[in-house]
Every structure is written in structure tokens, then in C-alpha cells.
Design a protein around this motif. Structure first.
Motif, PDB file in Angstrom:
ATOM      1  N   ALA A  29       0.833  -1.206   0.000  1.00 19.44           N
ATOM      2  CA  ALA A  29       0.000   0.000   0.000  1.00 19.44           C
ATOM      3  C   ALA A  29       0.864   1.250   0.000  1.00 19.44           C
ATOM      4  CB  ALA A  29      -0.939  -0.005   1.206  1.00 19.44           C
ATOM      5  N   ALA A  30       1.906   1.267   0.816  1.00 20.78           N
ATOM      6  CA  ALA A  30       2.801   2.423   0.868  1.00 20.78           C
ATOM      7  C   ALA A  30       3.551   2.588  -0.450  1.00 20.78           C
ATOM      8  CB  ALA A  30       3.782   2.285   2.029  1.00 20.78           C
ATOM      9  N   GLY A  31       3.995   1.488  -1.042  1.00 24.50           N
ATOM     10  CA  GLY A  31       4.716   1.566  -2.308  1.00 24.50           C
ATOM     11  C   GLY A  31       3.841   2.049  -3.454  1.00 24.50           C
ATOM     12  N   VAL A  32       2.619   1.557  -3.519  1.00 26.40           N
ATOM     13  CA  VAL A  32       1.699   1.990  -4.576  1.00 26.40           C
ATOM     14  C   VAL A  32       1.348   3.461  -4.393  1.00 26.40           C
ATOM     15  CG1 VAL A  32      -0.633   1.675  -5.496  1.00 26.40           C
ATOM     16  CG2 VAL A  32       0.793  -0.308  -5.035  1.00 26.40           C
ATOM     17  N   ALA A  33       1.113   3.882  -3.148  1.00 22.38           N
ATOM     18  CA  ALA A  33       0.803   5.286  -2.890  1.00 22.38           C
ATOM     19  C   ALA A  33       1.967   6.183  -3.283  1.00 22.38           C
ATOM     20  CB  ALA A  33       0.453   5.480  -1.418  1.00 22.38           C
ATOM     21  N   PRO A  72      -3.784  11.346  -8.086  1.00 25.59           N
ATOM     22  CA  PRO A  72      -3.949  10.704  -6.780  1.00 25.59           C
ATOM     23  C   PRO A  72      -5.408  10.561  -6.339  1.00 25.59           C
ATOM     24  CG  PRO A  72      -2.244  12.371  -6.653  1.00 25.59           C
ATOM     25  CD  PRO A  72      -2.913  12.530  -7.983  1.00 25.59           C
ATOM     26  N   LEU A  73      -6.231  11.555  -6.662  1.00 33.12           N
ATOM     27  CA  LEU A  73      -7.637  11.471  -6.269  1.00 33.12           C
ATOM     28  C   LEU A  73      -8.354  10.349  -7.006  1.00 33.12           C
ATOM     29  CD1 LEU A  73      -9.827  12.750  -4.543  1.00 33.12           C
ATOM     30  CD2 LEU A  73     -10.308  14.312  -6.418  1.00 33.12           C
ATOM     31  N   THR A  74      -8.092  10.208  -8.281  1.00 30.80           N
ATOM     32  CA  THR A  74      -8.692   9.122  -9.055  1.00 30.80           C
ATOM     33  C   THR A  74      -8.227   7.766  -8.535  1.00 30.80           C
ATOM     34  OG1 THR A  74      -8.788  10.555 -10.990  1.00 30.80           O
ATOM     35  CG2 THR A  74      -8.972   8.189 -11.382  1.00 30.80           C
ATOM     36  N   ALA A  75      -6.941   7.653  -8.263  1.00 26.78           N
ATOM     37  CA  ALA A  75      -6.423   6.387  -7.735  1.00 26.78           C
ATOM     38  C   ALA A  75      -7.004   6.086  -6.360  1.00 26.78           C
ATOM     39  CB  ALA A  75      -4.902   6.443  -7.658  1.00 26.78           C
ATOM     40  N   ALA A  76      -7.136   7.115  -5.523  1.00 27.12           N
ATOM     41  CA  ALA A  76      -7.693   6.905  -4.188  1.00 27.12           C
ATOM     42  C   ALA A  76      -9.135   6.424  -4.273  1.00 27.12           C
ATOM     43  CB  ALA A  76      -7.616   8.201  -3.381  1.00 27.12           C
ATOM     44  N   MET A  77      -9.913   7.040  -5.139  1.00 26.59           N
ATOM     45  CA  MET A  77     -11.307   6.616  -5.284  1.00 26.59           C
ATOM     46  C   MET A  77     -11.392   5.203  -5.838  1.00 26.59           C
ATOM     47  SD  MET A  77     -13.165  10.181  -6.488  1.00 26.59           S
ATOM     48  CE  MET A  77     -13.705   9.417  -7.957  1.00 26.59           C
ATOM     49  N   HIS A  80     -10.169   2.697  -3.147  1.00 27.55           N
ATOM     50  CA  HIS A  80     -11.083   2.658  -2.009  1.00 27.55           C
ATOM     51  C   HIS A  80     -12.376   1.918  -2.354  1.00 27.55           C
ATOM     52  CE1 HIS A  80     -13.154   3.871   1.611  1.00 27.55           C
ATOM     53  NE2 HIS A  80     -14.138   4.330   0.872  1.00 27.55           N
ATOM     54  N   TYR A  81     -12.966   2.237  -3.491  1.00 29.73           N
ATOM     55  CA  TYR A  81     -14.235   1.602  -3.856  1.00 29.73           C
ATOM     56  C   TYR A  81     -14.063   0.163  -4.312  1.00 29.73           C
ATOM     57  CZ  TYR A  81     -16.569   6.020  -3.248  1.00 29.73           C
ATOM     58  OH  TYR A  81     -17.064   7.167  -2.703  1.00 29.73           O
ATOM     59  N   ARG A  82     -12.910  -0.174  -4.840  1.00 29.20           N
ATOM     60  CA  ARG A  82     -12.659  -1.550  -5.252  1.00 29.20           C
ATOM     61  C   ARG A  82     -12.419  -2.435  -4.037  1.00 29.20           C
ATOM     62  NH1 ARG A  82      -8.081  -4.585  -6.640  1.00 29.20           N
ATOM     63  NH2 ARG A  82      -8.542  -6.205  -8.149  1.00 29.20           N
ATOM     64  N   GLY A  83     -11.798  -1.841  -3.016  1.00 26.26           N
ATOM     65  CA  GLY A  83     -11.504  -2.611  -1.809  1.00 26.26           C
ATOM     66  C   GLY A  83     -10.280  -3.479  -2.004  1.00 26.26           C
ATOM     67  N   GLY A  84     -10.143  -4.473  -1.199  1.00 27.24           N
ATOM     68  CA  GLY A  84      -9.025  -5.391  -1.309  1.00 27.24           C
ATOM     69  C   GLY A  84      -7.969  -5.141  -0.251  1.00 27.24           C
ATOM     70  N   PHE A  91      -4.159   2.398   2.482  1.00 28.19           N
ATOM     71  CA  PHE A  91      -3.634   3.073   1.290  1.00 28.19           C
ATOM     72  C   PHE A  91      -3.905   4.575   1.317  1.00 28.19           C
ATOM     73  CE2 PHE A  91      -4.685   4.772  -2.905  1.00 28.19           C
ATOM     74  CZ  PHE A  91      -3.446   4.671  -3.518  1.00 28.19           C
ATOM     75  N   ILE A  92      -5.112   4.966   1.733  1.00 27.83           N
ATOM     76  CA  ILE A  92      -5.493   6.383   1.741  1.00 27.83           C
ATOM     77  C   ILE A  92      -4.557   7.184   2.637  1.00 27.83           C
ATOM     78  CG2 ILE A  92      -7.312   7.999   2.421  1.00 27.83           C
ATOM     79  CD1 ILE A  92      -8.043   6.588  -0.104  1.00 27.83           C
ATOM     80  N   TYR A  93      -4.196   6.645   3.791  1.00 30.41           N
ATOM     81  CA  TYR A  93      -3.334   7.362   4.726  1.00 30.41           C
ATOM     82  C   TYR A  93      -1.931   7.534   4.166  1.00 30.41           C
ATOM     83  CZ  TYR A  93      -7.212   6.220   7.727  1.00 30.41           C
ATOM     84  OH  TYR A  93      -8.465   6.084   8.241  1.00 30.41           O
ATOM     85  N   TYR A  94      -1.410   6.513   3.536  1.00 30.27           N
ATOM     86  CA  TYR A  94      -0.094   6.629   2.911  1.00 30.27           C
ATOM     87  C   TYR A  94      -0.135   7.624   1.750  1.00 30.27           C
ATOM     88  CZ  TYR A  94       1.045   2.511   5.640  1.00 30.27           C
ATOM     89  OH  TYR A  94       1.249   1.642   6.665  1.00 30.27           O
ATOM     90  N   LEU A  95      -1.205   7.580   0.984  1.00 25.02           N
ATOM     91  CA  LEU A  95      -1.357   8.512  -0.132  1.00 25.02           C
ATOM     92  C   LEU A  95      -1.361   9.950   0.370  1.00 25.02           C
ATOM     93  CD1 LEU A  95      -1.940   8.459  -3.286  1.00 25.02           C
ATOM     94  CD2 LEU A  95      -4.281   8.950  -2.623  1.00 25.02           C
ATOM     95  N   LEU A  96      -2.083  10.208   1.434  1.00 27.70           N
ATOM     96  CA  LEU A  96      -2.134  11.562   1.993  1.00 27.70           C
ATOM     97  C   LEU A  96      -0.770  12.008   2.513  1.00 27.70           C
ATOM     98  CD1 LEU A  96      -5.547  11.485   3.857  1.00 27.70           C
ATOM     99  CD2 LEU A  96      -4.986  12.749   1.772  1.00 27.70           C
ATOM    100  N   ALA A  97      -0.046  11.127   3.155  1.00 31.70           N
ATOM    101  CA  ALA A  97       1.280  11.482   3.668  1.00 31.70           C
ATOM    102  C   ALA A  97       2.233  11.804   2.523  1.00 31.70           C
ATOM    103  CB  ALA A  97       1.833  10.334   4.515  1.00 31.70           C
ATOM    104  N   PHE A  98       2.264  10.956   1.514  1.00 33.35           N
ATOM    105  CA  PHE A  98       3.138  11.201   0.374  1.00 33.35           C
ATOM    106  C   PHE A  98       2.701  12.437  -0.407  1.00 33.35           C
ATOM    107  CE2 PHE A  98       4.072   6.558   0.762  1.00 33.35           C
ATOM    108  CZ  PHE A  98       5.426   6.699   1.028  1.00 33.35           C
ATOM    109  N   TYR A  99       1.405  12.653  -0.505  1.00 35.51           N
ATOM    110  CA  TYR A  99       0.888  13.808  -1.243  1.00 35.51           C
ATOM    111  C   TYR A  99       1.322  15.113  -0.588  1.00 35.51           C
ATOM    112  CZ  TYR A  99      -2.217  16.935  -3.725  1.00 35.51           C
ATOM    113  OH  TYR A  99      -2.712  17.954  -4.492  1.00 35.51           O
ATOM    114  N   PHE A 100       1.236  15.176   0.733  1.00 34.27           N
ATOM    115  CA  PHE A 100       1.643  16.390   1.433  1.00 34.27           C
ATOM    116  C   PHE A 100       3.117  16.695   1.184  1.00 34.27           C
ATOM    117  CE2 PHE A 100       3.396  18.468   5.221  1.00 34.27           C
ATOM    118  CZ  PHE A 100       2.728  19.681   5.118  1.00 34.27           C
ATOM    119  N   VAL A 101       3.959  15.684   1.254  1.00 35.10           N
ATOM    120  CA  VAL A 101       5.388  15.881   1.001  1.00 35.10           C
ATOM    121  C   VAL A 101       5.615  16.325  -0.438  1.00 35.10           C
ATOM    122  CG1 VAL A 101       7.623  14.690   0.871  1.00 35.10           C
ATOM    123  CG2 VAL A 101       6.101  14.310   2.811  1.00 35.10           C
ATOM    124  N   MET A 102       4.927  15.691  -1.377  1.00 38.57           N
ATOM    125  CA  MET A 102       5.068  16.070  -2.781  1.00 38.57           C
ATOM    126  C   MET A 102       4.654  17.512  -3.004  1.00 38.57           C
ATOM    127  SD  MET A 102       3.093  16.465  -5.913  1.00 38.57           S
ATOM    128  CE  MET A 102       1.590  15.673  -5.530  1.00 38.57           C
TER     129      MET A 102
END
Length: 128
Positions: A29-33, A72-77, A80-84, A91-102
Motif C-alpha cells: 500500500a505504501a509503495g503503490v501510494a 492521486p484522487l482518481t487512484a484513491a477513489m 477505495h471503492y474496489r476494496g481489497g 492506502f489512503i493514509y499513505y497517499l495523503l502522507a506522500f501527497y503532502f510531502v510532494m
């Protein structure tokens, strides 16, 4: 290069947290984010570099924003909706952390360029 280094540092810092909370799925999850945010950041920087002329300000801002936020928003949606397992591993939390740094690093990279292209006296480029 600065963007890749910053995201790599955050990725290294998040590795123990990701592994201790969700094991291999947390690392995935962290790597994909990180990959999604890096792709979006590089795309936005490419748009910024491609649209350098003063008459391309609107496409530069809108194109960069669309890539920076849209990918990132499209990937997050989608995830999230696909699940797994990736969605369940935070995944959402890692995405937000990486997004802020970016966002911070990309602002640092592009801000001096934007200040350099605008006159400091407030005059229009034609009057200079």
C-alpha cells in the motif's frame, strides 16, 4: 530529483510503520501510494517545464493542478471503492502522507522559477 529523494525518504520512514501494522500488504500500500504520488508530481513538473512562456500561464497552472490532484484522487477513489488488501492496509493514509510531502517539495521547486519569471517592480514585461 529533489522530489524523488524526498518521497524516498518518506517511504523509508514509513516502511517500519507499514510493515508493523499490515505486513506485506502495508508495504504494498505504501509503495503503490508513493508511486502514484511520484507519477503525479513528475507529470505536474513536466507541465510546468513545458509551458514556460508567459502566455502559457493558465495551461501551466490548470494542467499541473489537474495532474497533481487528479491522478492521486482518481487512484484513491478507485482503490477505495474496489476494496481489497491495499485499501484495507491504509492506502489512503499513505497517499495523503506522500501527497503532502510532494506538494511541499514541488512548491519549493517551482516557486523560485515563478518568482524569476515575474518582474519584481510590478511593471508589465512590455514596459521593461
Amino acid at each position: 530529483m529533489l522530489l524523488v529523494g524526498a518521497l524516498l525518504l518518506v517511504g523509508i520512514a514509513s516502511t517500519p510503520v507499514a510493515y508493523s501494522t499490515d505486513g506485506a500488504n502495508g508495504l504494498l500500500a505504501a509503495g503503490v501510494a508513493a508511486a502514484i504520488v511520484l507519477l503525479a508530481g513528475i507529470g505536474a513538473l513536466a507541465v510546468n517545464e513545458f509551458c514556460r512562456s508567459p502566455e502559457m500561464v493558465i495551461p501551466r497552472v490548470l494542467g499541473g493542478m489537474m495532474l497533481r490532484m487528479g491522478v492521486p484522487l482518481t487512484a484513491a477513489m478507485a482503490i477505495h471503492y474496489r476494496g481489497g488488501p491495499i485499501a484495507g492496509a491504509g492506502f489512503i493514509y499513505y497517499l495523503l502522507a506522500f501527497y503532502f510531502v510532494m506538494l511541499v517539495v514541488e512548491t519549493i521547486i517551482t516557486l523560485p522559477t515563478a518568482l524569476h519569471n515575474t518582474p519584481a517592480t510590478g511593471e508589465t514585461p512590455e514596459a521593461s
